[in-house]
Design an enzyme around this catalytic site. Structure first.
Site, short mmCIF file in Angstrom:
data_model
loop_
_atom_site.label_atom_id
_atom_site.label_comp_id
_atom_site.label_asym_id
_atom_site.label_seq_id
_atom_site.Cartn_x
_atom_site.Cartn_y
_atom_site.Cartn_z
N LYS A 33 6.24 -76.97 6.77
CA LYS A 33 6.07 -77.71 8.24
C LYS A 33 5.47 -78.97 8.08
CE LYS A 33 5.52 -73.99 11.37
NZ LYS A 33 4.62 -73.38 12.68
N GLY A 76 -10.64 -71.76 14.92
CA GLY A 76 -9.90 -72.08 13.81
C GLY A 76 -9.54 -73.52 13.85
N ALA A 77 -9.09 -74.22 12.71
CA ALA A 77 -8.91 -75.55 12.40
C ALA A 77 -7.65 -75.80 11.50
CB ALA A 77 -9.90 -76.38 12.23
N ALA A 112 -2.00 -74.14 13.10
CA ALA A 112 -1.53 -73.67 14.11
C ALA A 112 -2.57 -74.22 15.09
CB ALA A 112 -1.57 -71.88 14.35
P1 NAP Z 1 -3.82 -72.24 8.26
O1 NAP Z 1 -3.37 -73.54 8.51
O2 NAP Z 1 -3.86 -71.59 6.93
O3 NAP Z 1 -5.14 -72.12 8.89
C1 NAP Z 1 -5.94 -70.87 8.61
C2 NAP Z 1 -7.35 -70.84 9.62
O4 NAP Z 1 -7.76 -69.56 9.43
C3 NAP Z 1 -8.27 -71.90 9.17
O5 NAP Z 1 -8.81 -72.26 10.34
C4 NAP Z 1 -9.16 -70.92 8.35
O6 NAP Z 1 -10.42 -71.59 8.19
C5 NAP Z 1 -9.17 -69.67 9.23
N1 NAP Z 1 -9.81 -68.87 8.15
C6 NAP Z 1 -8.78 -68.29 7.08
N2 NAP Z 1 -9.47 -67.09 6.48
C7 NAP Z 1 -10.67 -67.10 7.17
C8 NAP Z 1 -11.75 -66.25 6.82
N3 NAP Z 1 -11.93 -65.36 6.14
N4 NAP Z 1 -12.93 -66.11 7.79
C9 NAP Z 1 -12.77 -67.25 8.74
N5 NAP Z 1 -11.70 -68.06 8.96
C10 NAP Z 1 -10.74 -67.93 8.13
O7 NAP Z 1 -2.76 -70.99 9.15
P2 NAP Z 1 -1.84 -71.37 10.32
O8 NAP Z 1 -0.72 -71.80 10.02
O9 NAP Z 1 -2.91 -72.25 11.34
O10 NAP Z 1 -1.71 -69.98 10.80
C11 NAP Z 1 -3.02 -69.32 11.15
C12 NAP Z 1 -2.18 -67.90 12.02
O11 NAP Z 1 -1.62 -68.33 13.33
C13 NAP Z 1 -1.51 -67.03 11.21
O12 NAP Z 1 -1.81 -65.68 11.43
C14 NAP Z 1 0.04 -67.19 11.85
O13 NAP Z 1 0.83 -66.24 11.52
C15 NAP Z 1 -0.12 -67.42 13.24
N6 NAP Z 1 0.74 -68.21 13.82
C16 NAP Z 1 1.38 -67.77 14.97
C17 NAP Z 1 2.15 -68.35 15.78
C18 NAP Z 1 2.86 -68.03 16.93
O14 NAP Z 1 4.10 -68.48 17.24
N7 NAP Z 1 2.51 -66.99 17.35
C19 NAP Z 1 2.58 -69.85 15.22
C20 NAP Z 1 2.13 -70.53 13.89
C21 NAP Z 1 1.22 -69.62 13.39
P3 NAP Z 1 -10.84 -72.55 7.08
O15 NAP Z 1 -10.49 -74.22 7.45
O16 NAP Z 1 -12.23 -72.30 6.76
O17 NAP Z 1 -10.14 -72.20 5.64
#
Ligand code: NAP
Length: 286
Positions: free
Chosen positions: A70, A130-131, A134
Site C-alpha cells: 500500500k 494504534g498508530a 490503518a
Molecule cells: P500495522 O501498520 O502493522 O500496525 C499495527 C499496529 O498494531 C501498530 O499500532 C502496532 O503498534 C500495534 N501492535 C502490534 N502488535 C502489538 C502488541 N503486541 N501490543 C500492542 N500494540 C501492537 O498494521 P495495519 O495495516 O494498520 O493493520 C492493523 C489491523 O487492521 C490488521 O488486523 C488489519 O487486518 C486490520 N485492517 C482492517 C481493515 C478493514 O477494512 N476492516 C483495513 C485495514 C486494516 P506499534 O506501533 O507499537 O508497533
C-alpha cells in the site's frame, strides 16, 4: 462467460489467499450483469514494479492493493488523490493512458461504516488505538470530519507522535498522544477506534487497553472483522458500549473502489443485499 470483451480487475498482495475482495467485486459484476471479472494476484515485494508495469501493459482496468504494497506502490503511479497522499497509502488503482492513478478508499470505507451505524465523529472525543497504516486512515477520517479531540494511544509512542504530526500538517485538530499504560484525561470517550492487530488470531484473548478504560467508551469500533467480536468489543459491550466490527469498513472500501472504476454510484439496495451475502459467506468460511 469470459470473452474477447471481458474487462479484468484484481487485487495484488502477499499473502493474497484469504482476500474477500474477489467475492465482493465478482458479486457486484454478476448483479450488474457486466462483462467484467476480478482476480487475486500474488505479488511479492520485489516484483511490485514489474507487476504494475505488466498490469498497465495488459490494460487491466483497475486494481486493489493490499499488504505489503500500500505504501510502496505510490512510486509507480502518475498521481494520487488527497486522502491517499495524506494517509501515505494507496489501496485502489485506476487505469489511465499515462499510467495508474491511486486512491485511498479505506478512509471512505471506515467513514461509511460509521455513517450506516449512526456514529457521529463531528464534535466527538475520539480515542484512536494504534498508530500503524490503518490508524493513519482512521486519523485522517477523524480529522476531516471535525472531531473535537483525537487521542492517539500506541505501544510505540514515537509512532503516535509521527501520526499526530501528520494529521496536524493537514487539519486543524486537537491531538493528544498516550502510551498504552497511561489513561487519557477525557472523562468521556464518545468513539474509540481499535486499529491494532491485537484481537485477531493468534491474539484472540488479548486487547491493548484496560477494562477500566473500556468503561468510559460510548461507541467501540474495531476494524478487525475476524473474529466477528474481538475481546475489545466484548468487554466494551459488557460495559454498556455500542459496538461495530470492521466488516463494513472492508465492504465499503470495496464499494468505493468499484465506483471509482465504474465512474458511477452503486444502487443502495444492491449494496445492502450484497453486504448480507458477504456476512453469510464469511459465516460459512469461518
Ligand atoms: P500495522 O501498520 O502493522 O500496525 C499495527 C499496529 O498494531 C501498530 O499500532 C502496532 O503498534 C500495534 N501492535 C502490534 N502488535 C502489538 C502488541 N503486541 N501490543 C500492542 N500494540 C501492537 O498494521 P495495519 O495495516 O494498520 O493493520 C492493523 C489491523 O487492521 C490488521 O488486523 C488489519 O487486518 C486490520 N485492517 C482492517 C481493515 C478493514 O477494512 N476492516 C483495513 C485495514 C486494516 P506499534 O506501533 O507499537 O508497533
Amino acid at each position: 462467460m469470459l470473452d474477447g470483451k471481458t474487462k479484468v480487475y484484481g487485487v495484488i498482495g502477499d499473502p493474497i489467499e484469504h482476500t474477500l475482495s474477489p467475492f465482493i467485486h465478482n458479486k457486484i459484476m454478476e448483479k450488474l450483469k457486466e462483462n467484467k471479472t476480478y482476480v487475486p494476484y500474488h505479488v511479492e515485494r520485489n516484483q511490485l514494479g514489474d507487476a504494475i508495469k505488466g498490469a498497465w501493459s495488459l490494460k487491466i482496468d483497475g486494481l486493489n492493493v493490499t499488504v505489503p504494497h500500500k505504501e510502496t506502490v505510490r512510486q509507480h503511479l502518475i498521481g494520487m488523490d488527497d486522502f491517499a497522499s495524506q494517509v501515505g497509502a494507496v489501496n485502489t488503482l485506476k487505469y489511465t493512458k499515462e499510467g495508474y492513478y491511486g486512491y485511498n478508499t479505506d478512509v471512505y470505507g471506515l467513514g461509511r461504516s460509521l455513517e450506516v451505524n449512526d456514529i457521529e465523529l463531528k464534535g466527538s472525543n475520539v480515542l484512536l488505538i494504534g498508530a500503524g497504516g490503518a490508524a493513519r486512515a482512521a486519523a485522517v477520517l477523524c480529522a476531516s470530519k471535525g472531531v473535537k479531540k483525537l487521542m492517539i494511544m500506541n505501544r510505540t509512542l514515537s509512532k503516535a507522535e509521527e501520526l499526530a504530526c501528520m494529521v496536524k500538517t493537514y487539519y486543524e485538530v486537537d491531538v493528544e498522544i498516550y502510551p498504552l499504560s497511561v489513561k487519557p484525561l477525557a472523562k468521556r470517550i464518545d468513539v474509540a477506534i481499535q486499529t491494532t492487530s491485537i484481537g485477531m488470531h493468534p491474539y484472540e484473548d488479548q486487547m491493548v487497553i484496560t477494562e477500566d478504560l473500556c468503561a468510559k467508551i460510548q461507541v467501540a469500533v474495531d476494524i478487525i472483522y475476524n473474529p466477528k467480536e474481538t475481546l475489545f468489543l466484548k468487554v466494551a459491550k459488557k460495559k454498556g458500549a455500542k459496538v461495530v466490527n470492521g466488516l463494513e469498513m472492508l465492504f465499503y472500501q470495496g464499494i468505493k473502489a468499484f465506483e471509482i472504476w465504474a465512474e458511477e454510484e452503486l444502487p443502495r439496495d444492491l449494496q445492502k443485499n450484497l453486504l448480507e451475502e458477504l456476512k453469510e459467506y464469511l459465516e460459512r468460511r469461518l
